[in-house]
Design an enzyme around this catalytic site. Sequence first.
Site, PDB file in Angstrom:
ATOM      1  N   GLN A 139      -7.824  -0.272   3.228  1.00  0.00           N
ATOM      2  CA  GLN A 139      -8.733  -0.921   4.178  1.00  0.00           C
ATOM      3  C   GLN A 139     -10.091  -1.259   3.555  1.00  0.00           C
ATOM      4  O   GLN A 139     -10.929  -1.873   4.218  1.00  0.00           O
ATOM      5  CB  GLN A 139      -8.961  -0.028   5.418  1.00  0.00           C
TER       6      GLN A 139
ATOM      7  N   GLY B 186       0.803  -1.221   0.000  1.00  0.00           N
ATOM      8  CA  GLY B 186       0.000   0.000   0.000  1.00  0.00           C
ATOM      9  C   GLY B 186       0.831   1.264   0.000  1.00  0.00           C
ATOM     10  O   GLY B 186       0.558   2.212  -0.756  1.00  0.00           O
TER      11      GLY B 186
ATOM     12  N   CYS C 282       1.156   4.266  25.960  1.00  0.00           N
ATOM     13  CA  CYS C 282       1.044   4.728  27.346  1.00  0.00           C
ATOM     14  C   CYS C 282       2.226   5.646  27.596  1.00  0.00           C
ATOM     15  O   CYS C 282       3.236   5.251  28.139  1.00  0.00           O
ATOM     16  CB  CYS C 282       1.092   3.548  28.307  1.00  0.00           C
TER      17      CYS C 282
ATOM     18  N   THR D 280      12.615  -7.263 -10.654  1.00  0.00           N
ATOM     19  CA  THR D 280      12.054  -8.588 -10.891  1.00  0.00           C
ATOM     20  C   THR D 280      10.801  -8.786 -10.037  1.00  0.00           C
ATOM     21  O   THR D 280      10.787  -8.468  -8.863  1.00  0.00           O
ATOM     22  CB  THR D 280      13.102  -9.672 -10.566  1.00  0.00           C
TER      23      THR D 280
ATOM     24  N   ASN E 125      -8.331   3.756   8.648  1.00  0.00           N
ATOM     25  CA  ASN E 125      -7.806   2.566   9.308  1.00  0.00           C
ATOM     26  C   ASN E 125      -7.965   2.577  10.816  1.00  0.00           C
ATOM     27  O   ASN E 125      -7.858   1.547  11.462  1.00  0.00           O
ATOM     28  CB  ASN E 125      -6.328   2.385   8.936  1.00  0.00           C
TER      29      ASN E 125
ATOM     30  N   SER F 298      -3.650  -3.564  -1.045  1.00  0.00           N
ATOM     31  CA  SER F 298      -2.575  -4.349  -0.458  1.00  0.00           C
ATOM     32  C   SER F 298      -2.983  -5.796  -0.249  1.00  0.00           C
ATOM     33  O   SER F 298      -4.166  -6.087  -0.032  1.00  0.00           O
ATOM     34  CB  SER F 298      -2.207  -3.702   0.888  1.00  0.00           C
TER      35      SER F 298
END
Lengths: 386, 384
Positions: free
Chosen positions: B179, B69, B326, B237, B149, B199
Site C-alpha cells: 500500500q 504482493g 453484516c 515464463t 491497508n 504490486s
Amino acid sequence: MEKLISVSFGEIALKGLNRRYFEDQLTKNIRRATRDLGIEKIYKEQGKLYIGAGEEKFPQIINRLKKVFGLVNISPCIRTDKDIKSIERAAIEALGEKVSHIRTFKVDSNRADKTFPIKSPELSRHMGGVILANFPELRVDVHNPDLYLYIDIKQNAYIYTEKIKGQGGLPIGSNGKALLLLSGGIDSPVAGYMMAKRGVDISAVHYHSYPFTSERSEEKVKELASIMSRYTGKIRLYSVNILEIQKQINQRCKENEMTILSRRFMMKLGERIAKKEGLNGLITGESLGQVASQTIEGIGVTNAAVDLPVFRPLIGFDKVDIVKIAKDIETYETSIQPFEDCCTVFLPKHPVTKPRLEDILKSEEALDVEDLIGQAIDNMKSTLIE
Amino acid sequence: MIYLDNCSTTRPRKEVADIMTKSFLEDFGNPSSLHRLGLRAEKRIKEARDLIADFLMVDQREIYFSSGGTESNNIAIQSFVKKHKKRGRHIITSRIEHPSILNIMKSYQGQGYEVSYLDIDKYGHISLEELKNSIRDDTILVAIMQVNNEIGAIEPIAEIGRIIREKNPGTLFHVDGIQGFGKLPISLKAWGVDSYSFSGHKIHGPKGIGGLYIDKKHSIEPLVFGGNQERGIRSGTENLTGIIGFGEAVKIAAENYEREGRQVGELRAYFTEKLKEEIGDIRINTSLDDKSSPYIVNISFMDTRAEVLLHYLEEDEIYVSTSSACSSRATEKSHVLRALGLNDQEIQGAMRFCFSHENSREDMDYTIEKLKASVAEIRQIIKG
C-alpha cells in the site's frame, strides 16, 4: 449385436393404470437430461427403457441418468438376436472387458419370453460352461461372486454385468408442482431435492432485503438453484425484496416477534405466487426444533398464514443427516458460503419460541399486510435457472 | 461512478492499457528463446526492471518479478526462514499485517516457531519500545508493513531498521510495501530493509504482476523450481505484458507521486472535515497526520452496519469497502480494527475510503451528500 443403456424403474411398475403416464414422463425427463448428448433412440421393452447412443457417450449419459428421479438401476448392455450362438458371443464380449478384475462369477438368467426354448436355470448352466471354456482362469461362485452376468430374454436378448444405482423416486412432473422457499442455507435445497424425488416439479422463491443484504446472497441462491436443477430440471426462481416488510415490522411490532412475523409474510407471499402460477403447495426446509422459529408452536403460527398444503420433508431429520444429503447432492459447499440472506439488524436477540396465534394476529394488525404483500409481489423478479 | 476503493485495486491508467494492448499483440516472444523475438522480449523486461530499480534507488539485480504482493511476501519470508532455520526460530511481526503475512506466521507457529505479534496504538502504529524488547539473539526475521491497508497507518520503517541493526544485526527485515509503493517516499538502503514487496494493480497498473526487492547481499533458495527465470528465484515464463504494463505504471508514478500525494492529502482533509460537519456520531480511525497514508481514511459510523451502507452507496455508483460483513460471525470482524481496540459497534460501522488522483472535490461532496442520507435512513431503521 448393439450396445445400449438400459434403465429399470421401481415404484413406477406398481402404479397400475397410471404406469404408462409415469413411463412417458420418465422418457421425457431422460431426453431432457441428456438433450445435448445426442441420444439416438429410447424404446420400451417389457418393464425397462433402452437408450441408444454413441458408445463413447455412455459415461456422460450414465452420469446424467444417475440424477434422474424414477430410475432404480442403470446398465450398459448388449442387445443380440435370440439365438444361443449370438448370446454366447455377446456374453464373451461383455465379460472380456471385466475379466482382468475378477476371479469368480455367476450367471443370472431371466426368461420373460416363455417361447424361448431354453429355461432359465438351464441357460445359466450352459452359459457358465461356455464362459469357463473361454476364460479358464475364472471360477463359478453362486453365493458371493465378484461379478454377475445377467441375461434377459425378452423380444431380444440383453446381456449386461453392471447395475449402477439410480436415484429411485418418481419422475419429476408426475406428482404436481410446488414452490420451494429457498434460502441460502443448508436445509432448503435438501427439502427441494427430497420433494423433487417424489415427482414434484419445483419452482422456488427467495426472500432478501437488499441493500440490507448483499447481491452476493442472491447469486448464491441462484447457484444453489442451478445445482438443484441437475436433478429437477429447469427451476423458475422468484426473487422478492422484503426490506419494506421488515422495516415496518421493526418499527411497529415487538422485537422478539420479528422472525415469526417475517416467516408468516414469507408464507403468504409464497402462497400468493403459488396460486398465481398454478402450483399445488409450498415446501420449506423446516426441521422441528432446529431454530427458535421452528418449534411446534412456531410452525403452527406460520402454518396458519396459508391455506395451501405445506410440505416439510425434513421435519424429523437431525442436522447431521440433512448435511449428509446436502453433501451428496453437492449443495453444501455453496450453502456454507458466508453471504446471509437476513441482516443481523433484523434478527432479534431473543426471538419468541412459543408464540400464540392470537398474539401474533394482534401484532399483525399494526401492519397493512395486504398492501405490503402487494408491493413486494409487484417488485418481484423472476429468473429461469437451467 | 465514484471509485473510493483504491486499496483493493485501482483503475489502470490509459497509458498502461495502451502499451499493454500493443505489446500483447507484438511482443509475444518468450524471453528465453534464442531468436530475435526472444531477445526483444528480454529487453522489454530489462527496461521495466531498470525503471523500478531506479525508482527504488536499488540495483536492477535486486528486483524480481512475481505474480503480486502475496507471492512476493511468501517468497521473501519463506526463503529467509528456510535459510536461517538453524540460527533461530523466533519471528516478530505485528497484529495488523495482511493475511498473506499472518497466515504464513500461523503456519510457522504450527511448525514450532515462536512468533511475537507487536501490539499497536489507537491509530495502528507499533511501539518501538516493544520492538526493542522483543528482539532476541534467536530472532531471525522482523516483518512489518509499510502502510496498513485498512486504516492507513504508516509504520516507522526507518526506526525499525535502525533498532534491528542495533539489537541484532543478523535479524532480517521484510517490509510489505503493497500500500506504500508508488505513493510514499522510500529509501530501502538507508533504512536497512532486506526485502520489500510491491504490486502492480495498486498503482494503476495491471493485476497478476508484482515485484520483490531482495538486498543483493542475500542469496536465497527458490521455493518453486523450473527454468530458472528471474535468476532462479521465480521460475516460469515471464508475464511479459504484465511486466511491461507494470513498468509503465511505475514510470508514471515516479514522475507524479509527490504531486498526486499532496493533492490526495488535501482531498482527504477536505473530505474528513466536511464529513465531521455533516454527519454526527462518527469516529475517525485514521490519524490524519503524516503518520498515515493520505490515500486512506477509515471511519466508523455509529448505529449503522457498514456493509448496508456500502450497498446503499453502490446504488449511487459510489464504491467503497468495509472490513466486516453484516454478519453475526465473529470471525468476519476485522483483525485490524479489533487490534485497534474498537468496540463491536465501531467495528460494525467501519468503512474504508481509499482515494486516488482521479477523485475530485465534487466527488467528495456528492459522496458526503449520499452518505448523509443513507446513514440517516439506516440509523432510523436500526434504532427502530
